[in-house]
Design a protein around this motif. Sequence first.
Motif, PDB file in Angstrom:
ATOM      1  N   GLY A 162      26.025   8.565  64.270  1.00  0.00           N
ATOM      2  CA  GLY A 162      25.407   7.598  63.504  1.00  0.00           C
ATOM      3  C   GLY A 162      24.208   8.180  62.666  1.00  0.00           C
ATOM      4  N   ASP A 163      23.462   8.987  63.200  1.00  0.00           N
ATOM      5  CA  ASP A 163      22.071   9.728  62.514  1.00  0.00           C
ATOM      6  C   ASP A 163      22.638   9.963  61.176  1.00  0.00           C
ATOM      7  OD1 ASP A 163      20.767   8.960  64.711  1.00  0.00           O
ATOM      8  OD2 ASP A 163      20.797  11.033  65.620  1.00  0.00           O
ATOM      9  N   VAL A 164      21.714  10.272  60.194  1.00  0.00           N
ATOM     10  CA  VAL A 164      21.746  10.793  59.020  1.00  0.00           C
ATOM     11  C   VAL A 164      21.062  12.242  59.126  1.00  0.00           C
ATOM     12  CG1 VAL A 164      21.171  10.807  56.583  1.00  0.00           C
ATOM     13  CG2 VAL A 164      21.679   8.679  57.852  1.00  0.00           C
ATOM     14  N   VAL A 165      21.883  13.323  59.035  1.00  0.00           N
ATOM     15  CA  VAL A 165      21.227  14.547  58.968  1.00  0.00           C
ATOM     16  C   VAL A 165      20.992  15.208  57.508  1.00  0.00           C
ATOM     17  CG1 VAL A 165      21.735  15.195  61.503  1.00  0.00           C
ATOM     18  CG2 VAL A 165      23.290  15.639  59.610  1.00  0.00           C
ATOM     19  N   THR A 166      20.081  16.049  57.177  1.00  0.00           N
ATOM     20  CA  THR A 166      19.828  16.761  56.000  1.00  0.00           C
ATOM     21  C   THR A 166      20.226  18.176  56.338  1.00  0.00           C
ATOM     22  OG1 THR A 166      18.276  15.445  55.133  1.00  0.00           O
ATOM     23  CG2 THR A 166      18.712  17.533  54.012  1.00  0.00           C
ATOM     24  N   ILE A 167      21.311  18.733  55.549  1.00  0.00           N
ATOM     25  CA  ILE A 167      21.945  19.978  56.102  1.00  0.00           C
ATOM     26  C   ILE A 167      22.083  20.919  54.750  1.00  0.00           C
ATOM     27  CG2 ILE A 167      23.081  19.055  58.255  1.00  0.00           C
ATOM     28  CD1 ILE A 167      25.587  18.859  56.577  1.00  0.00           C
ATOM     29  N   ASP A 168      22.261  22.210  55.375  1.00  0.00           N
ATOM     30  CA  ASP A 168      22.604  23.388  54.408  1.00  0.00           C
ATOM     31  C   ASP A 168      24.055  24.045  54.777  1.00  0.00           C
ATOM     32  OD1 ASP A 168      20.249  22.992  53.134  1.00  0.00           O
ATOM     33  OD2 ASP A 168      19.107  24.751  54.226  1.00  0.00           O
ATOM     34  N   LEU A 169      24.693  24.192  53.996  1.00  0.00           N
ATOM     35  CA  LEU A 169      26.035  24.715  54.384  1.00  0.00           C
ATOM     36  C   LEU A 169      26.498  26.070  53.513  1.00  0.00           C
ATOM     37  CD1 LEU A 169      28.117  21.407  53.741  1.00  0.00           C
ATOM     38  CD2 LEU A 169      27.800  22.527  55.805  1.00  0.00           C
ATOM     39  N   GLU A 170      27.069  26.803  54.230  1.00  0.00           N
ATOM     40  CA  GLU A 170      27.681  28.142  53.678  1.00  0.00           C
ATOM     41  C   GLU A 170      28.909  28.627  54.196  1.00  0.00           C
ATOM     42  OE1 GLU A 170      25.175  32.029  53.207  1.00  0.00           O
ATOM     43  OE2 GLU A 170      26.350  32.407  55.120  1.00  0.00           O
ATOM     44  N   ALA A 171      29.835  28.812  53.324  1.00  0.00           N
ATOM     45  CA  ALA A 171      31.222  28.796  53.640  1.00  0.00           C
ATOM     46  C   ALA A 171      31.779  30.257  53.119  1.00  0.00           C
ATOM     47  CB  ALA A 171      32.297  27.870  52.924  1.00  0.00           C
ATOM     48  N   LYS A 172      32.374  30.846  54.438  1.00  0.00           N
ATOM     49  CA  LYS A 172      33.022  32.274  54.018  1.00  0.00           C
ATOM     50  C   LYS A 172      34.396  32.401  54.326  1.00  0.00           C
ATOM     51  CE  LYS A 172      28.927  34.817  55.859  1.00  0.00           C
ATOM     52  NZ  LYS A 172      28.289  35.801  56.841  1.00  0.00           N
ATOM     53  N   VAL A 173      35.097  33.095  53.391  1.00  0.00           N
ATOM     54  CA  VAL A 173      36.611  33.074  53.683  1.00  0.00           C
ATOM     55  C   VAL A 173      36.770  34.912  53.786  1.00  0.00           C
ATOM     56  CG1 VAL A 173      38.746  33.125  52.646  1.00  0.00           C
ATOM     57  CG2 VAL A 173      37.208  31.028  52.440  1.00  0.00           C
ATOM     58  N   ASP A 174      37.411  35.451  54.741  1.00  0.00           N
ATOM     59  CA  ASP A 174      37.703  36.655  54.950  1.00  0.00           C
ATOM     60  C   ASP A 174      36.245  37.420  54.982  1.00  0.00           C
ATOM     61  OD1 ASP A 174      40.564  36.378  54.957  1.00  0.00           O
ATOM     62  OD2 ASP A 174      40.609  36.340  52.932  1.00  0.00           O
ATOM     63  N   GLY A 175      35.278  36.916  55.330  1.00  0.00           N
ATOM     64  CA  GLY A 175      33.920  37.450  55.628  1.00  0.00           C
ATOM     65  C   GLY A 175      33.163  37.383  54.176  1.00  0.00           C
ATOM     66  N   GLU A 176      33.475  36.980  53.333  1.00  0.00           N
ATOM     67  CA  GLU A 176      32.914  36.900  51.985  1.00  0.00           C
ATOM     68  C   GLU A 176      32.548  35.439  51.668  1.00  0.00           C
ATOM     69  OE1 GLU A 176      32.214  39.535  49.880  1.00  0.00           O
ATOM     70  OE2 GLU A 176      33.156  40.844  51.268  1.00  0.00           O
ATOM     71  N   VAL A 177      31.208  35.141  51.233  1.00  0.00           N
ATOM     72  CA  VAL A 177      30.655  34.125  50.777  1.00  0.00           C
ATOM     73  C   VAL A 177      31.215  33.537  49.548  1.00  0.00           C
ATOM     74  CG1 VAL A 177      28.574  32.676  50.371  1.00  0.00           C
ATOM     75  CG2 VAL A 177      28.497  34.198  52.351  1.00  0.00           C
ATOM     76  N   LEU A 178      31.930  32.255  49.626  1.00  0.00           N
ATOM     77  CA  LEU A 178      32.285  31.807  48.183  1.00  0.00           C
ATOM     78  C   LEU A 178      31.298  31.479  47.305  1.00  0.00           C
ATOM     79  CD1 LEU A 178      34.912  29.563  49.618  1.00  0.00           C
ATOM     80  CD2 LEU A 178      35.432  31.677  48.917  1.00  0.00           C
ATOM     81  N   ALA A 179      31.686  31.834  46.079  1.00  0.00           N
ATOM     82  CA  ALA A 179      30.866  31.476  44.889  1.00  0.00           C
ATOM     83  C   ALA A 179      30.283  29.893  44.833  1.00  0.00           C
ATOM     84  CB  ALA A 179      31.138  32.020  43.690  1.00  0.00           C
ATOM     85  N   ASP A 180      31.443  29.213  45.222  1.00  0.00           N
ATOM     86  CA  ASP A 180      30.983  27.795  45.448  1.00  0.00           C
ATOM     87  C   ASP A 180      30.993  27.172  46.662  1.00  0.00           C
ATOM     88  OD1 ASP A 180      33.780  28.338  45.826  1.00  0.00           O
ATOM     89  OD2 ASP A 180      34.663  26.600  44.541  1.00  0.00           O
ATOM     90  N   GLY A 181      30.674  28.066  47.578  1.00  0.00           N
ATOM     91  CA  GLY A 181      30.720  27.735  49.191  1.00  0.00           C
ATOM     92  C   GLY A 181      29.320  27.603  49.567  1.00  0.00           C
ATOM     93  N   VAL A 182      28.261  27.252  48.669  1.00  0.00           N
ATOM     94  CA  VAL A 182      26.749  27.179  49.258  1.00  0.00           C
ATOM     95  C   VAL A 182      26.304  25.879  48.861  1.00  0.00           C
ATOM     96  CG1 VAL A 182      24.568  28.131  49.303  1.00  0.00           C
ATOM     97  CG2 VAL A 182      26.558  29.721  49.194  1.00  0.00           C
TER      98      VAL A 182
END
Length: 465
Positions: A162-182
């Motif tokens: 129920g809390d509201v959190v402010t977060i940063d996200l980073e997504a990797k596929v096969d060890g590589e950070v996606l260009a649209d994954g941040v």
Amino acid sequence: MKSAVETLNPTRVRLTVEVPFEELKDSLDAAYKKINQQVTVKGFRKGKIPARVIDQRFGRGAVLEEAVNDALPKFYTEAVNEADLNPLGQPEVDITELKDGELLAFTAEVDVRPEIEIPDYSGIEVEVDAVEVSDEDVEKSVEQLRSRFASTKDVERAAAEGDVVTIDLEAKVDGEVLADGVATDVSYTIGSGELLDGIDEAVKGLEAGGEATFTSQLKGGSAEGKDAEVTVKVTKVSARELPELDDEFAQMASEFDTLDELKADSRKRLENMKQYDQATQAQERVLEKFLELAEIPVPEKLLEDEVNTRKHNLEHHQLGQMGLNLEKFLEIQGKTVEEFDAETREQAVKGIKTQFLLDALVNKEKLGVNQEELTEHLMRRAQSSGMSPDQFAQAVVEGGQVPMLVGEVARGKALAVVVEAAKVVDTKGEVIDLSDDEDEVETAAEVVEAAVEGDDEAKADEAAE
């Protein structure tokens, strides 16, 4: 002109038409005039070439072909009107005889609206849900209103449901950070289910500055459908604070002075909503029974065209606008292509039968549509389309769709006639009288639309969500 009609089956006829050659005169003159404007013959000015010269140079056959193509639609329409037919779609025309100076004969096969015998609907009985609003329903409604006035307050503790959190996200596929994954400074309410699967478990228990990594299947972007390693960092934790449920809240959130008045209004609104749902349910179930009573043949060509149109609209319009394709849609729905095809065909059959049966009842009962009814229907359609009434009305007129809207209202009135003759009882055994419902015709029109158009759009919305 002479014509005859042969019934091939309940939904298809063959017209045989014979036209004396003199009735082709106007079309022959038009053919010579058209060819005159298209060709050049030495010694003659453009447009002034005699007919005999055109026959010699370009052949009488070319002139006859042009004349027949021009005349056929007129003669076909005359034959249809003479036979008092209601054709569906374009005819298959075959010229069987063309004797220059004597006769034009042709046949035209076309699907037609079947003759439908309106069944006795006075004995239809249906059961609907009773209108019941519990104290729990009222409390839930008030809580929903209360949550809209919630505020947040930063806290120095671990994040919880129920809390509201402010977060940063980073997504990797096969060890590589996606260009649209941040993504940074994303606001997320834990438990809302609005982001990635697994994120709730990852952030619960984290304080500001904490981070976690989890695996989730991406729902969009360049790597849609792939499993990604997602790192989430919490930069802020905020607790939602709800206002006290008291008279002060009622005054802030509504036009009422007390909480009791607010709750009474909530109960009334819930009752109205359930009464609307009950009326809709009654009309849907009466329509189903009405369709079961009638023998309604469906033209195969019309059915195939309708199935293909529904598939095309779903795949290229509804799903396309939502970033989905048919394969993904079926995956979300948990259906095979064969199941989808069978369901689409079943919906198309129901839609066609609904139109045929209610249109037949409109004609039998001579149900008209007045300007007020049409305007009310137009306003509702405009609202559901997201357009202003003026914009929608202009689009309808420019697209020649006014008869379509008139037909929708007329079918709604026909269904209302059937519903009023039916016996409707609720699950408590109480008889429900819908005749006093001011919106009965408009509600019935909505039910008919849903039956005619199917529910693919609703399913597409659900899949997108």
